[in-house]
Write a protein that holds these residues in place. Structure first.
Motif, PDB file in Angstrom:
ATOM      1  N   ASP A 137     -20.472  -3.274  26.583  1.00 29.13           N
ATOM      2  CA  ASP A 137     -19.402  -2.762  25.730  1.00 29.13           C
ATOM      3  C   ASP A 137     -18.199  -2.437  26.602  1.00 29.13           C
ATOM      4  O   ASP A 137     -18.346  -1.886  27.694  1.00 29.13           O
ATOM      5  N   ASP A 138     -17.004  -2.797  26.109  1.00 29.27           N
ATOM      6  CA  ASP A 138     -15.783  -2.481  26.863  1.00 29.27           C
ATOM      7  C   ASP A 138     -15.309  -1.062  26.535  1.00 29.27           C
ATOM      8  O   ASP A 138     -15.979  -0.316  25.815  1.00 29.27           O
ATOM      9  N   PHE A 139     -14.142  -0.680  27.060  1.00 27.79           N
ATOM     10  CA  PHE A 139     -13.610   0.676  26.873  1.00 27.79           C
ATOM     11  C   PHE A 139     -13.348   1.007  25.406  1.00 27.79           C
ATOM     12  O   PHE A 139     -13.239   2.157  25.035  1.00 27.79           O
ATOM     13  N   TYR A 140     -13.209  -0.015  24.578  1.00 30.54           N
ATOM     14  CA  TYR A 140     -12.855   0.188  23.178  1.00 30.54           C
ATOM     15  C   TYR A 140     -14.054   0.070  22.247  1.00 30.54           C
ATOM     16  O   TYR A 140     -13.906   0.049  21.033  1.00 30.54           O
ATOM     17  N   GLY A 141     -15.261  -0.054  22.831  1.00 33.36           N
ATOM     18  CA  GLY A 141     -16.460  -0.147  22.018  1.00 33.36           C
ATOM     19  C   GLY A 141     -16.767  -1.544  21.511  1.00 33.36           C
ATOM     20  O   GLY A 141     -17.655  -1.725  20.678  1.00 33.36           O
ATOM     21  N   ASN A 142     -16.039  -2.545  22.021  1.00 31.07           N
ATOM     22  CA  ASN A 142     -16.310  -3.935  21.627  1.00 31.07           C
ATOM     23  C   ASN A 142     -17.429  -4.497  22.497  1.00 31.07           C
ATOM     24  O   ASN A 142     -17.437  -4.288  23.707  1.00 31.07           O
ATOM     25  N   THR A 143     -18.353  -5.217  21.893  1.00 30.08           N
ATOM     26  CA  THR A 143     -19.437  -5.831  22.641  1.00 30.08           C
ATOM     27  C   THR A 143     -18.977  -7.195  23.133  1.00 30.08           C
ATOM     28  O   THR A 143     -18.477  -8.015  22.370  1.00 30.08           O
TER      29      THR A 143
ATOM     30  N   GLN B 210     -15.861 -15.224  28.332  1.00 27.43           N
ATOM     31  CA  GLN B 210     -16.280 -13.930  27.807  1.00 27.43           C
ATOM     32  C   GLN B 210     -16.018 -13.965  26.312  1.00 27.43           C
ATOM     33  O   GLN B 210     -14.913 -14.263  25.866  1.00 27.43           O
ATOM     34  N   PHE B 211     -17.063 -13.698  25.545  1.00 29.45           N
ATOM     35  CA  PHE B 211     -16.956 -13.712  24.090  1.00 29.45           C
ATOM     36  C   PHE B 211     -17.003 -12.285  23.560  1.00 29.45           C
ATOM     37  O   PHE B 211     -17.727 -11.441  24.087  1.00 29.45           O
ATOM     38  N   ALA B 212     -16.226 -12.028  22.522  1.00 30.36           N
ATOM     39  CA  ALA B 212     -16.213 -10.723  21.861  1.00 30.36           C
ATOM     40  C   ALA B 212     -16.961 -10.843  20.535  1.00 30.36           C
ATOM     41  O   ALA B 212     -16.683 -11.734  19.727  1.00 30.36           O
ATOM     42  N   LYS B 213     -17.926  -9.950  20.338  1.00 34.75           N
ATOM     43  CA  LYS B 213     -18.716  -9.941  19.108  1.00 34.75           C
ATOM     44  C   LYS B 213     -17.826  -9.512  17.940  1.00 34.75           C
ATOM     45  O   LYS B 213     -17.086  -8.533  18.041  1.00 34.75           O
TER      46      LYS B 213
END
Length: 178
Positions: free
Chosen positions: A126-132, A173-176
């Protein structure tokens, strides 16, 4: 039944690189700066995922403007007539713990052929913004002539200017998606 999860490529944290032999003695590297892609999976381990990828040919960058313009010309990609390179998967199978084989149809210009690429799954976080996010390194090799990129320069001494095999490396890098 599992629900499909869609992942979209994050271009800020991804790159598409290629390498080709020049004069058979050295390697020239280049990048495509503009691309988009998605991955849809029904399982957490990505087995059986479907992958689509589109690259904007006009975004090619080999750090040499004259060479880039030649690559965009009808001698190679003919970007005016065929502005995109496209890939659509036909299978995504596990080959080891974090290793996969990605098979699909690659279209360059008006030629579509099946290719198989090696994929290494780097994990998810998870990144700083809560995105997986999920990371993958995709590698492979194609013969450019099989896709209609047949230009062949020969120097006065008889050396071939550009090799036939193109090495491809995609760090994605893929974002869920919610």
């Amino acid at each position: 039944m599992a629900t499909a999860t869609k992942w979209v490529i994050d271009p800020m944290h991804s790159e598409v690189q290629f390498k080709v032999k020049h004069l058979v003695i050295s390697t020239v590297s280049g990048f495509f700066k503009s691309f988009e892609g998605s991955l849809t999976s029904e399982s957490d381990d990505f087995e059986g995922a479907s992958v689509e990828f589109t690259i904007d040919i006009n975004s090619i960058d080999t750090n040499q403007t004259q060479r880039d313009e030649h690559l965009k010309s009808a001698d190679f990609f003919d970007a005016e007539k065929y502005p995109n390179l496209k890939f659509k998967s036909t299978s995504f199978t596990k080959a080891g713990d974090d290793e996969y084989k990605l098979t699909g149809d690659l279209t360059i210009k008006d030629v579509t052929k099946p290719i198989t690429l090696d994929v290494e799954y780097g994990g998810s976080a998870d990144d700083f913004y809560g995105n997986t996010k999920a990371g993958f390194e995709v590698t492979g090799k194609i013969n450019r002539k099989e896709f209609g990129l047949t230009w062949n320069g020969i120097t006065e001494a008889g050396a071939i200017v550009a090799g036939e095999d193109i090495k491809i490396t995609i760090n994605a890098q893929f974002a869920k998606q919610a």
